[in-house]
Design an enzyme around this catalytic site. Sequence first.
Site, mmCIF file in Angstrom:
data_model
loop_
_atom_site.group_PDB
_atom_site.id
_atom_site.type_symbol
_atom_site.label_atom_id
_atom_site.label_comp_id
_atom_site.label_asym_id
_atom_site.label_seq_id
_atom_site.Cartn_x
_atom_site.Cartn_y
_atom_site.Cartn_z
ATOM 1 N N GLN A 7 0.822 -1.205 0.000
ATOM 2 C CA GLN A 7 0.000 0.000 0.000
ATOM 3 C C GLN A 7 0.855 1.254 0.000
ATOM 4 O OE1 GLN A 7 -2.533 1.179 3.502
ATOM 5 N NE2 GLN A 7 -4.155 0.997 1.970
ATOM 6 N N ASN A 11 -1.871 4.306 -4.621
ATOM 7 C CA ASN A 11 -2.492 3.028 -4.993
ATOM 8 C C ASN A 11 -2.113 1.931 -4.018
ATOM 9 O OD1 ASN A 11 -3.770 3.833 -7.515
ATOM 10 N ND2 ASN A 11 -1.699 4.010 -8.343
ATOM 11 N N GLY A 114 10.577 3.932 5.951
ATOM 12 C CA GLY A 114 9.315 3.508 5.367
ATOM 13 C C GLY A 114 9.341 2.034 5.007
ATOM 14 N N ASP A 116 7.964 0.533 2.573
ATOM 15 C CA ASP A 116 8.197 0.327 1.142
ATOM 16 C C ASP A 116 9.683 0.382 0.808
ATOM 17 O OD1 ASP A 116 8.215 3.033 1.859
ATOM 18 O OD2 ASP A 116 7.397 3.711 -0.058
#
Length: 270
Positions: A7, A11, A114, A116
């Site tokens: 996430q 998107n 983070g 990601d």
Amino acid sequence: MLLAIEQGNTNTLFAIHDGLARDGSGWIAQWRVATESTRTADEYAAWLHQLMQMQGLDFKAIDDCIISSVVPQSLFNLRKLAQRYLVGNRQPYIVGENTHLGIEVRIDKPREAGADRLVNAVGGHMSYSGPLIIIDSGTATTFDVVGADGGYEGGAIAPGINLSLQALHQAAAKLPRIAIEKPARRIGKDTVSAMQSGIFWGYIGLIEYMIASIQAEYGQKMTVIATGGVASLFEGATDRIDHFDHDLTLRGLLEIYKRTLAEAAATRTA
């Protein structure tokens, strides 16, 4: 089957792995949905169930889940999706909470990294040798440095190309909303072509400068990988990027999942 959820701010990617292939090639379905922090676990479940049915997949066959999210407001509902609807109502694995990365995070405040960026570091080290620069182009454009041993060493964050374009349109009354395209010329002959040139070639300049300056500061040659939702825009526009890898994040998520299971098994037998 494994449900992997990645996430971002714009998107959210849902991907299904068949649980069989060990080399990261077992992804059998992927879907994207706009990230909305108010979307409930029930809405996610209904949406995912319908999409899986359309591809002949059994929703009830999902028996595990791993989540990487940079949107704390949405994490509650993603967690509830796994707890309420997946086989065994088990707790999902969440990057940064209950997973084993298998790499060092060498920044001043490791908890601020983070999810990601850590997933990309794992995915990048799996596939490429030597120190790396990983460029992830999405809502933000991030430049992450991964050591030769896989350690995450920090990086830089800039506004994403779409965010910059949106800000330009909103802040300047006479500048229209335009689509991002690669213009043939740097010198625009009208407002739209001038905006396209400034945005596109300006970002190429940002990317090339950051690559050169990071490598100079790091003191050695580094492999440069681009990933993320809009990375494909830059293919063929610069020779400073060595690889465009659109599956980097999914490979990283799968590897973290496998490392977490292996760590748990080793702990039980110790």
